[in-house]
Design an enzyme around this catalytic site. Sequence first.
Site, PDB file in Angstrom:
ATOM      1  N   TYR A 117      -0.917  10.002  -3.794  1.00  0.00           N
ATOM      2  CA  TYR A 117      -1.201  11.401  -4.787  1.00  0.00           C
ATOM      3  C   TYR A 117      -0.370  12.032  -4.023  1.00  0.00           C
ATOM      4  O   TYR A 117       0.069  12.880  -4.849  1.00  0.00           O
ATOM      5  CB  TYR A 117      -2.940  11.553  -4.589  1.00  0.00           C
ATOM      6  CG  TYR A 117      -3.156  10.932  -5.267  1.00  0.00           C
ATOM      7  CD1 TYR A 117      -3.495   9.448  -5.905  1.00  0.00           C
ATOM      8  CD2 TYR A 117      -5.020  11.041  -5.780  1.00  0.00           C
ATOM      9  CE1 TYR A 117      -4.586   8.400  -5.717  1.00  0.00           C
ATOM     10  CE2 TYR A 117      -5.939  10.467  -6.712  1.00  0.00           C
ATOM     11  CZ  TYR A 117      -5.521   9.131  -6.539  1.00  0.00           C
ATOM     12  OH  TYR A 117      -6.394   8.334  -7.190  1.00  0.00           O
ATOM     13  N   ASP A 135       0.675  -1.550  -0.206  1.00  0.00           N
ATOM     14  CA  ASP A 135       0.397  -0.140   0.029  1.00  0.00           C
ATOM     15  C   ASP A 135       0.896   0.980   0.112  1.00  0.00           C
ATOM     16  O   ASP A 135       1.747   1.737   0.718  1.00  0.00           O
ATOM     17  CB  ASP A 135      -0.922   0.031   1.347  1.00  0.00           C
ATOM     18  CG  ASP A 135      -1.748   0.737   1.008  1.00  0.00           C
ATOM     19  OD1 ASP A 135      -2.090   1.807   0.569  1.00  0.00           O
ATOM     20  OD2 ASP A 135      -2.486   1.409   1.792  1.00  0.00           O
ATOM     21  N   MET A 136       0.652   1.578  -0.966  1.00  0.00           N
ATOM     22  CA  MET A 136       1.701   3.289  -1.058  1.00  0.00           C
ATOM     23  C   MET A 136       1.860   4.415  -0.245  1.00  0.00           C
ATOM     24  O   MET A 136       0.173   4.444   0.210  1.00  0.00           O
ATOM     25  CB  MET A 136       1.412   3.948  -2.700  1.00  0.00           C
ATOM     26  CG  MET A 136       1.944   3.125  -3.521  1.00  0.00           C
ATOM     27  SD  MET A 136       3.672   1.622  -3.147  1.00  0.00           S
ATOM     28  CE  MET A 136       4.576   3.718  -4.023  1.00  0.00           C
ATOM     29  N   ARG A 155      -1.095  16.052   8.043  1.00  0.00           N
ATOM     30  CA  ARG A 155      -2.331  14.972   9.595  1.00  0.00           C
ATOM     31  C   ARG A 155      -2.245  15.543  10.881  1.00  0.00           C
ATOM     32  O   ARG A 155      -2.924  15.539  12.003  1.00  0.00           O
ATOM     33  CB  ARG A 155      -1.779  13.379   9.285  1.00  0.00           C
ATOM     34  CG  ARG A 155      -3.082  12.947   7.647  1.00  0.00           C
ATOM     35  CD  ARG A 155      -2.662  11.503   7.655  1.00  0.00           C
ATOM     36  NE  ARG A 155      -2.297  10.859   6.010  1.00  0.00           N
ATOM     37  CZ  ARG A 155      -2.713   9.606   6.227  1.00  0.00           C
ATOM     38  NH1 ARG A 155      -2.586   8.840   7.377  1.00  0.00           N
ATOM     39  NH2 ARG A 155      -2.836   9.828   4.914  1.00  0.00           N
ATOM     40  N   ASP A 208      -3.150   2.529  -6.053  1.00  0.00           N
ATOM     41  CA  ASP A 208      -2.260   2.972  -5.534  1.00  0.00           C
ATOM     42  C   ASP A 208      -1.939   1.782  -4.028  1.00  0.00           C
ATOM     43  O   ASP A 208      -0.745   1.643  -2.884  1.00  0.00           O
ATOM     44  CB  ASP A 208      -2.029   4.013  -4.164  1.00  0.00           C
ATOM     45  CG  ASP A 208      -3.446   3.932  -3.456  1.00  0.00           C
ATOM     46  OD1 ASP A 208      -4.181   3.249  -3.357  1.00  0.00           O
ATOM     47  OD2 ASP A 208      -3.507   5.211  -2.729  1.00  0.00           O
ATOM     48  N   GLU A 209      -2.229   0.563  -4.187  1.00  0.00           N
ATOM     49  CA  GLU A 209      -2.156  -0.727  -3.934  1.00  0.00           C
ATOM     50  C   GLU A 209      -2.087  -2.597  -4.578  1.00  0.00           C
ATOM     51  O   GLU A 209      -2.401  -2.065  -5.646  1.00  0.00           O
ATOM     52  CB  GLU A 209      -3.793  -1.035  -2.627  1.00  0.00           C
ATOM     53  CG  GLU A 209      -4.577  -0.868  -3.337  1.00  0.00           C
ATOM     54  CD  GLU A 209      -6.268  -1.274  -2.358  1.00  0.00           C
ATOM     55  OE1 GLU A 209      -5.847  -1.446  -1.448  1.00  0.00           O
ATOM     56  OE2 GLU A 209      -6.785  -0.315  -2.568  1.00  0.00           O
TER      57      GLU A 209
END
Length: 290
Positions: A23, A18-19, A60, A120-121
């Site tokens: 984005y 998983d990246m 975040r 992305d995965e």
Amino acid sequence: MPVARPESSDARIIAHVDMDCFYVQVEQRKQPELRGLPTAVVQYNEWKGGALIAVGYEARKFGVNRHMRGHEAKEACPQINLVQVPVARGKADLSTYRNAGSEVVSILSRKGRCERASIDEVYLDLTDAAKAMLAENPPERLEAVDEDALKSHILGLKNEIGSDAKANVREWLCRSDADHRDKLLACGALIVAELRMQVLKETEFTCSAGVAHNKMLAKLASAMNKPAQQTVVPFSSVKGLLESLPVKKMKQLGGKLGTSLQNELGVNTIGDLLKFSEDKLQELYGVNTG
């Protein structure tokens, strides 16, 4: 109709890669001056600053999340950089991200069969590569173990206070008395660590991964320790992992079916669900769904 029953998958080695905030990483590679700065990618619809579709870890920390729009993100983090998704013919053009994901897949596919789950995965079947490593160069014979592999999180591995976590991981990976399944998992962990470092070297992207005996467990594991880390699920730890796992976290149980299990059966965790027999679940929800 008869229910298809797959063969035991204990000896399969599956990784879910998983990246990390993909984005955002793609935009930061295009604009290196954004690296290390609070950044988010917003949709092409500019209403209220656009909908956030990816939020970097730096942003975040200020409370920015994907449920916000651009204006809300600016209120939470005034210094945030909002990068708009490219637009083509009046619609979002995701080809930049899709092509960047293809770069990653081309690297991962050097060691196994890839199944792209999204931009992305990726699921990666490393069974053959792990078996080959175990036969030719098993972990127990290694004089040195890659630093990134030593940072692996092994579910069920206890780290006593004051103990060396990396030494404990090395001991687990290189056990000569481990059963066949764990030896294959150890090979898988070493291969995935190497691939993740290769992805970073060739693309500048970080990724997280889960290594397990099937896709479901690998996907659960990849989300447990992020960013740029990997988690391994030994067979002996599966029961403990599922026992307290919220039922909504399980793939295909996040929607109406999961809500039905909660409301009608009082099922809140997978441990609760496992108390029902397959026959009972088929009686309630039909043969295939049950």
